[in-house]
Motif scaffolding. Sequence first.
Motif, PDB file in Angstrom:
ATOM      1  N   GLU A 145      47.346 -33.574  91.715  1.00 30.10           N
ATOM      2  CA  GLU A 145      47.589 -32.650  92.154  1.00 30.10           C
ATOM      3  C   GLU A 145      49.074 -32.110  91.995  1.00 30.10           C
ATOM      4  O   GLU A 145      49.686 -30.971  91.682  1.00 30.10           O
ATOM      5  CB  GLU A 145      47.552 -32.676  94.057  1.00 30.10           C
ATOM      6  CG  GLU A 145      48.149 -31.372  94.579  1.00 30.10           C
ATOM      7  CD  GLU A 145      47.559 -31.600  96.320  1.00 30.10           C
ATOM      8  OE1 GLU A 145      48.818 -32.317  96.724  1.00 30.10           O
ATOM      9  OE2 GLU A 145      46.700 -31.156  96.439  1.00 30.10           O
ATOM     10  N   PHE A 146      50.000 -33.112  91.984  1.00 32.50           N
ATOM     11  CA  PHE A 146      51.695 -32.946  92.021  1.00 32.50           C
ATOM     12  C   PHE A 146      51.918 -32.445  90.510  1.00 32.50           C
ATOM     13  O   PHE A 146      52.597 -31.500  90.490  1.00 32.50           O
ATOM     14  CB  PHE A 146      52.165 -34.432  92.193  1.00 32.50           C
ATOM     15  CG  PHE A 146      53.644 -34.380  91.774  1.00 32.50           C
ATOM     16  CD1 PHE A 146      54.390 -34.239  92.834  1.00 32.50           C
ATOM     17  CD2 PHE A 146      54.080 -34.748  90.939  1.00 32.50           C
ATOM     18  CE1 PHE A 146      55.982 -34.236  92.758  1.00 32.50           C
ATOM     19  CE2 PHE A 146      55.578 -35.061  90.345  1.00 32.50           C
ATOM     20  CZ  PHE A 146      56.485 -34.529  91.357  1.00 32.50           C
ATOM     21  N   VAL A 147      51.240 -32.946  89.413  1.00 30.36           N
ATOM     22  CA  VAL A 147      51.786 -32.647  88.125  1.00 30.36           C
ATOM     23  C   VAL A 147      50.877 -30.915  87.742  1.00 30.36           C
ATOM     24  O   VAL A 147      51.656 -30.459  87.034  1.00 30.36           O
ATOM     25  CB  VAL A 147      51.332 -33.483  87.094  1.00 30.36           C
ATOM     26  CG1 VAL A 147      51.978 -34.816  87.040  1.00 30.36           C
ATOM     27  CG2 VAL A 147      49.671 -33.760  86.995  1.00 30.36           C
ATOM     28  N   GLN A 148      49.939 -31.054  88.434  1.00 31.62           N
ATOM     29  CA  GLN A 148      49.031 -29.589  88.262  1.00 31.62           C
ATOM     30  C   GLN A 148      50.136 -28.792  88.809  1.00 31.62           C
ATOM     31  O   GLN A 148      50.081 -27.527  88.264  1.00 31.62           O
ATOM     32  CB  GLN A 148      47.801 -29.569  88.673  1.00 31.62           C
ATOM     33  CG  GLN A 148      46.743 -30.269  87.852  1.00 31.62           C
ATOM     34  CD  GLN A 148      46.810 -29.940  86.417  1.00 31.62           C
ATOM     35  OE1 GLN A 148      46.813 -28.745  86.092  1.00 31.62           O
ATOM     36  NE2 GLN A 148      46.684 -30.844  85.474  1.00 31.62           N
ATOM     37  N   GLU A 149      50.629 -28.576  90.079  1.00 33.18           N
ATOM     38  CA  GLU A 149      51.471 -27.816  90.816  1.00 33.18           C
ATOM     39  C   GLU A 149      52.668 -27.684  90.059  1.00 33.18           C
ATOM     40  O   GLU A 149      53.391 -26.448  90.070  1.00 33.18           O
ATOM     41  CB  GLU A 149      51.361 -28.201  92.389  1.00 33.18           C
ATOM     42  CG  GLU A 149      50.367 -27.922  92.998  1.00 33.18           C
ATOM     43  CD  GLU A 149      50.313 -28.442  94.379  1.00 33.18           C
ATOM     44  OE1 GLU A 149      49.564 -28.124  95.378  1.00 33.18           O
ATOM     45  OE2 GLU A 149      51.199 -29.232  94.838  1.00 33.18           O
ATOM     46  N   LEU A 150      53.300 -28.622  89.609  1.00 27.78           N
ATOM     47  CA  LEU A 150      54.755 -28.601  88.987  1.00 27.78           C
ATOM     48  C   LEU A 150      54.495 -27.779  87.920  1.00 27.78           C
ATOM     49  O   LEU A 150      55.310 -26.844  87.430  1.00 27.78           O
ATOM     50  CB  LEU A 150      55.051 -30.166  88.483  1.00 27.78           C
ATOM     51  CG  LEU A 150      56.296 -30.165  87.717  1.00 27.78           C
ATOM     52  CD1 LEU A 150      57.507 -29.358  88.164  1.00 27.78           C
ATOM     53  CD2 LEU A 150      56.482 -31.659  87.340  1.00 27.78           C
ATOM     54  N   SER A 151      53.677 -28.037  86.998  1.00 29.14           N
ATOM     55  CA  SER A 151      53.356 -27.138  85.792  1.00 29.14           C
ATOM     56  C   SER A 151      52.941 -25.859  86.135  1.00 29.14           C
ATOM     57  O   SER A 151      53.733 -25.008  85.313  1.00 29.14           O
ATOM     58  CB  SER A 151      51.938 -27.529  84.950  1.00 29.14           C
ATOM     59  OG  SER A 151      51.785 -26.837  83.881  1.00 29.14           O
ATOM     60  N   ALA A 152      52.256 -25.341  86.962  1.00 26.60           N
ATOM     61  CA  ALA A 152      52.103 -23.954  87.513  1.00 26.60           C
ATOM     62  C   ALA A 152      53.235 -23.470  87.959  1.00 26.60           C
ATOM     63  O   ALA A 152      53.534 -22.275  87.470  1.00 26.60           O
ATOM     64  CB  ALA A 152      50.975 -24.024  88.444  1.00 26.60           C
ATOM     65  N   HIS A 153      54.178 -24.138  88.741  1.00 26.55           N
ATOM     66  CA  HIS A 153      55.381 -23.348  89.252  1.00 26.55           C
ATOM     67  C   HIS A 153      56.475 -23.238  88.188  1.00 26.55           C
ATOM     68  O   HIS A 153      57.279 -22.268  88.046  1.00 26.55           O
ATOM     69  CB  HIS A 153      55.838 -24.406  90.255  1.00 26.55           C
ATOM     70  CG  HIS A 153      57.234 -23.664  91.017  1.00 26.55           C
ATOM     71  ND1 HIS A 153      56.786 -22.747  91.980  1.00 26.55           N
ATOM     72  CD2 HIS A 153      58.479 -23.821  91.077  1.00 26.55           C
ATOM     73  CE1 HIS A 153      58.164 -22.510  92.555  1.00 26.55           C
ATOM     74  NE2 HIS A 153      58.945 -23.113  91.845  1.00 26.55           N
ATOM     75  N   ALA A 154      56.612 -24.246  87.110  1.00 20.10           N
ATOM     76  CA  ALA A 154      57.338 -24.195  86.251  1.00 20.10           C
ATOM     77  C   ALA A 154      57.067 -22.921  85.324  1.00 20.10           C
ATOM     78  O   ALA A 154      57.886 -22.152  84.706  1.00 20.10           O
ATOM     79  CB  ALA A 154      57.477 -25.353  85.376  1.00 20.10           C
ATOM     80  N   GLU A 155      55.936 -22.513  84.896  1.00 20.57           N
ATOM     81  CA  GLU A 155      55.388 -21.681  84.285  1.00 20.57           C
ATOM     82  C   GLU A 155      55.622 -20.093  85.096  1.00 20.57           C
ATOM     83  O   GLU A 155      56.202 -19.232  84.164  1.00 20.57           O
ATOM     84  CB  GLU A 155      53.929 -21.570  83.912  1.00 20.57           C
ATOM     85  CG  GLU A 155      53.559 -22.826  83.032  1.00 20.57           C
ATOM     86  CD  GLU A 155      51.932 -23.130  82.542  1.00 20.57           C
ATOM     87  OE1 GLU A 155      51.037 -22.368  83.416  1.00 20.57           O
ATOM     88  OE2 GLU A 155      51.788 -23.784  81.802  1.00 20.57           O
ATOM     89  N   ARG A 156      55.502 -20.186  86.143  1.00 16.25           N
ATOM     90  CA  ARG A 156      55.687 -18.797  86.991  1.00 16.25           C
ATOM     91  C   ARG A 156      57.283 -18.802  87.021  1.00 16.25           C
ATOM     92  O   ARG A 156      57.723 -17.545  86.828  1.00 16.25           O
ATOM     93  CB  ARG A 156      55.364 -19.112  88.397  1.00 16.25           C
ATOM     94  CG  ARG A 156      53.750 -18.910  88.718  1.00 16.25           C
ATOM     95  CD  ARG A 156      53.419 -18.760  90.080  1.00 16.25           C
ATOM     96  NE  ARG A 156      53.852 -19.641  91.063  1.00 16.25           N
ATOM     97  CZ  ARG A 156      53.023 -20.882  91.114  1.00 16.25           C
ATOM     98  NH1 ARG A 156      51.895 -20.976  90.529  1.00 16.25           N
ATOM     99  NH2 ARG A 156      53.321 -22.040  91.572  1.00 16.25           N
ATOM    100  N   GLN A 157      57.995 -19.801  87.161  1.00 15.02           N
ATOM    101  CA  GLN A 157      59.454 -19.556  86.983  1.00 15.02           C
ATOM    102  C   GLN A 157      59.954 -18.938  85.725  1.00 15.02           C
ATOM    103  O   GLN A 157      60.922 -18.425  85.680  1.00 15.02           O
ATOM    104  CB  GLN A 157      60.009 -20.854  87.689  1.00 15.02           C
ATOM    105  CG  GLN A 157      61.588 -20.809  87.635  1.00 15.02           C
ATOM    106  CD  GLN A 157      62.323 -22.114  88.400  1.00 15.02           C
ATOM    107  OE1 GLN A 157      61.683 -23.322  88.092  1.00 15.02           O
ATOM    108  NE2 GLN A 157      63.248 -21.861  89.103  1.00 15.02           N
ATOM    109  N   ALA A 158      59.448 -19.757  84.819  1.00 12.56           N
ATOM    110  CA  ALA A 158      59.606 -19.305  83.308  1.00 12.56           C
ATOM    111  C   ALA A 158      59.362 -17.798  82.990  1.00 12.56           C
ATOM    112  O   ALA A 158      60.141 -17.277  82.214  1.00 12.56           O
ATOM    113  CB  ALA A 158      59.027 -20.271  82.407  1.00 12.56           C
ATOM    114  N   THR A 159      58.421 -17.425  83.887  1.00  7.67           N
ATOM    115  CA  THR A 159      57.983 -16.003  83.376  1.00  7.67           C
ATOM    116  C   THR A 159      58.380 -14.980  84.340  1.00  7.67           C
ATOM    117  O   THR A 159      58.238 -13.753  84.543  1.00  7.67           O
ATOM    118  CB  THR A 159      56.614 -15.858  83.423  1.00  7.67           C
ATOM    119  OG1 THR A 159      55.779 -16.121  84.370  1.00  7.67           O
ATOM    120  CG2 THR A 159      56.070 -16.803  81.904  1.00  7.67           C
TER     121      THR A 159
END
Length: 171
Positions: free
Chosen positions: A129-143
Amino acid sequence: MFKHRVTASATTAAPTEVVFALIANGATWPDWCSSVDAFSLEREGAGDREGPGAIRRFAFRGRTTRAEIVEVQPPRLLRYRLLSGLPFFGYEGRGTVSAGRIRWDLAFHVKVPGRGRHWHHYMEDFLNEFVQELSAHAERQATGQQPPARPAGHIVHPATDKGADQGGRRA
């Protein structure tokens, strides 16, 4: 005694620097990890606030853990060891980021005989769950996208959430 090893990984379209900035700044964790309720820094690291020697406190799933940062190699690696908060010893964690991939590795011994399978699965679920949420948040932040709102009553660290009351609860 058996040493448990748990690994989780996720792909991400976010730049390595964006992902690593989230990993390296514990105050952001309650923003993107649904299991992390609060963060505080017990001791600053040598040289960098959250560098080697820093002790981070995280409240998650009804527990408070303390972890010491062992090694930081921006923007690719963060290593730490658990000091307290879970029924483990010899716990070591390692987060790495490279070319569109996040990987997190844990190794630990369970203190209570007969509970290894339970804790292995617990940490496996948490870490995935941790790595999936990290990935999703990083992608949102990057865009430049806004993250989804936290659930009502979710506990956060008041210093990192301007909408939190004095007890750290969101209004």
